[in-house]
Design a protein around this motif. Structure first.
Motif, short mmCIF file in Angstrom:
data_model
loop_
_atom_site.label_atom_id
_atom_site.label_comp_id
_atom_site.label_asym_id
_atom_site.label_seq_id
_atom_site.Cartn_x
_atom_site.Cartn_y
_atom_site.Cartn_z
N MET A 1 0.99 -1.10 -0.27
CA MET A 1 -0.25 0.16 -0.33
C MET A 1 0.88 1.44 -0.32
O MET A 1 1.59 1.75 1.03
N ARG A 2 0.96 2.01 -1.22
CA ARG A 2 1.92 3.14 -1.31
C ARG A 2 0.90 4.20 -0.50
O ARG A 2 0.00 4.29 -0.50
N LEU A 3 1.58 4.78 0.31
CA LEU A 3 1.44 6.41 1.14
C LEU A 3 1.88 7.69 0.60
O LEU A 3 3.30 7.60 0.20
N HIS A 4 1.06 8.40 -0.27
CA HIS A 4 1.45 9.91 -0.98
C HIS A 4 1.80 10.67 0.65
O HIS A 4 1.19 10.93 1.88
N PRO A 5 3.44 11.81 0.24
CA PRO A 5 3.85 12.50 1.20
C PRO A 5 3.02 13.78 1.39
O PRO A 5 2.59 14.05 2.25
N GLN A 6 2.85 13.63 0.01
CA GLN A 6 1.82 15.04 0.40
C GLN A 6 0.49 15.00 1.16
O GLN A 6 0.10 14.30 0.55
N GLY A 7 0.79 16.30 2.13
CA GLY A 7 -0.74 15.90 2.79
C GLY A 7 -0.92 15.18 4.08
O GLY A 7 -2.35 15.25 4.80
N LEU A 8 0.18 14.63 3.57
CA LEU A 8 -0.26 13.34 4.59
C LEU A 8 0.57 13.71 6.40
O LEU A 8 1.84 14.14 5.63
#
Length: 179
Positions: free
Chosen positions: A38-45
């Protein structure tokens, strides 16, 4: 097993362990047993909540620091926090230093304690007045609370503890009558 890839873009990610958070192709990826990545985008995280055993690689730690993403480790049921990873911000560091400086001084301790005790007694007074408006006899409780409140500004730290105890005793006596 069919490989599955899921992408998550949200301010808070919830990861259920056992699993491992790592960096794959310059992106955060979480893999759990018998599931695909599962990929997690750092933008906004902003935060990642880990439930149960969730491991993090050294490279993922660096990635999290660089993107200022907080990580919280919780029990599997999420009922207790086991630890947190946060990046130090200069504004927070300065705030903590000022707090330590103020509270290391005896007068600073007394002033803060006075504010806390006054706020607590004022809250008890407000609730007491509420019960009084609804037919509960509370004149003596209000007098005790008012007397304690008036003594706070010139009280020592030990005296503040006593005033808080006096107010609490009066409040709980009233509460016993209410219940």
């Amino acid at each position: 097993m069919v490989r599955r890839l899921t992408t998550v873009s949200t301010p808070v990610a919830h990861l259920v362990g056992p699993g491992k958070l790592k960096v794959v192709n310059a992106q955060l990826a979480y893999t759990a047993r018998e599931q695909g990545a599962m990929r997690l985008h750092p933008q906004g995280l902003r935060a990642i909540y880990c439930y149960g055993p969730v491991g993090i690689t050294d490279e993922a730690f660096q990635f999290l620091f660089r993107h200022e993403i907080e990580v919280v480790w919780l029990t599997p049921a999420g009922t207790r926090c086991k630890g947190r990873l946060v990046r130090s911000h200069p504004s927070r560091t300065t705030l903590r230093l000022l707090q330590h400086r103020v509270l290391s001084d005896q007068e600073g301790q007394r002033q803060w304690a006075c504010r806390v005790v006054q706020a607590k007694i004022a809250s008890q007074q407000q609730a007491t007045r509420h019960y009084q408006r609804h037919g509960i006899e509370a004149g003596s409780t209000l007098a005790t609370l008012q007397g304690a409140l008036e003594q706070c500004p010139r009280a020592t730290l030990e005296q503040l503890r006593g005033l808080e105890g006096t107010a609490a005793a009066a409040w709980f006596a009233l509460l016993g009558r209410v219940l």
